[in-house]
Design an enzyme around this catalytic site. Sequence first.
Site, PDB file in Angstrom:
ATOM      1  N   GLU A  34       8.891  -4.042  10.771  1.00  0.00           N
ATOM      2  CA  GLU A  34       9.284  -2.742  10.199  1.00  0.00           C
ATOM      3  C   GLU A  34       9.766  -1.788  11.284  1.00  0.00           C
ATOM      4  OE1 GLU A  34       6.611  -0.980   7.339  1.00  0.00           O
ATOM      5  OE2 GLU A  34       7.783   0.873   7.287  1.00  0.00           O
ATOM      6  N   ASP A  37      -0.990  -6.103  -0.218  1.00  0.00           N
ATOM      7  CA  ASP A  37      -1.362  -5.476   1.051  1.00  0.00           C
ATOM      8  C   ASP A  37      -2.861  -5.233   1.135  1.00  0.00           C
ATOM      9  OD1 ASP A  37       0.845  -5.149   2.673  1.00  0.00           O
ATOM     10  OD2 ASP A  37       1.253  -3.080   2.066  1.00  0.00           O
ATOM     11  N   ASP A  47       0.843  -1.202   0.000  1.00  0.00           N
ATOM     12  CA  ASP A  47       0.000   0.000   0.000  1.00  0.00           C
ATOM     13  C   ASP A  47       0.881   1.257   0.000  1.00  0.00           C
ATOM     14  OD1 ASP A  47       0.889  -0.324   2.593  1.00  0.00           O
ATOM     15  OD2 ASP A  47      -1.030   0.134   3.538  1.00  0.00           O
ATOM     16  N   SER A  48       2.209   1.059   0.078  1.00  0.00           N
ATOM     17  CA  SER A  48       3.145   2.170  -0.145  1.00  0.00           C
ATOM     18  C   SER A  48       2.953   2.751  -1.542  1.00  0.00           C
ATOM     19  CB  SER A  48       4.586   1.697   0.040  1.00  0.00           C
ATOM     20  OG  SER A  48       4.839   0.549  -0.746  1.00  0.00           O
TER      21      SER A  48
END
Length: 277
Positions: free
Chosen positions: A182, A83, A44-45
């Site tokens: 992350e 995602d 979704d980045s």
Amino acid sequence: MKNTVLSLMKMKESREKISMLTCYDYSTARLMESSGINMILVGDSLGNTMLGYPDTLSVTMEDMIHHGAAVVRGCNDIFVVVDMPFMSYQTSVYDAVVNAGRLIKETGCNAVKLEGGAAVKDQIKAITDAGIPVVAHIGMTPQSVNAFGGFKVQGKSEAQAARILQDAYDVQEAGAFMVVLECVPAKLAALISEKLAIPTIGIGAGEGCDGQVLVYQDMLGMFQDYVPKFVKHFANAGEMMVQAFKDYDQEVKAGTYPTEAHGFKIEEEIIEKLKEK
Ligand SMILES: Nc1nc(=O)c2c([nH]1)NC[C@@H]1CN(c3ccc(C(=O)N[C@@H](CCC(=O)O)C(=O)O)cc3)CN21
Ligand SMILES: CC(C)C(=O)C(=O)O
Ligand SMILES: [Mg+2]
């Protein structure tokens, strides 16, 4: 040979590192497939890198399906994870299963990824029970950027570190076959990687993880809004692209591109006849 959930879990057992990159389009997927990387993440980045949002919160199911399906069309041989976007699984277990199913059906991907630990155990279990492999994502989870007060490393205090370790146990128990860590301290990520049976994929989580993931525009040096500390530029594609755009601009304006070789021919007679009209 294409990886499976089983072959990826075996890579951890044999201490073979797992390489993963994000990808959002067909032509980049074709290129990645010839590189030998093990997995692709349609992250979704894409909200940041493809759509120009300041964070991932505005990304929709339709965005993920649009890009996910394009990537899958470019892949014969790489395991593809998509995602789940913000608010497609947090709202209820029902929503989570329906939306995970849509991603699988409408993109052809191999697994889905969602953010969170203890808070999304039920969602991970229900999606897994539906036969859909789940990658979990804990530590600095960007969909919670407003709760964190920024994209800040998580797990430096004893309480936070203990919570992240518990999240790791929880997602494993709920059925996730892999977990992304992350922006957590390297030694915490290494400890979690030792304690878990499922592979850990790090991003800003040090060298002790079972694999690594990066956003491809970051590692190619073509994303300029911010450069997180964990990013290494494996190329300066951004500079190469700007130079090529400049060269094109100059040649078009100077009339040196295109030349005859770039054009298509027609019988001279036809042109002569047209001149009379
Ligand atoms: N292009 C891109 N790369 C990413 O890695 C990424 C995205 N987009 N979009 C979604 C999230 C956002 N992420 C981010 C964004 C910024 C930092 C960052 O600038 N971190 C600082 C501060 C760390 C701190 O103060 O704790 C750094 O120096 O790394 C880190 C991760 C990771 N994800
Ligand atoms: C950076 C990775 C882990 C991600 O979730 C994304 O690209 O959206
Ligand atoms: Mg993501």
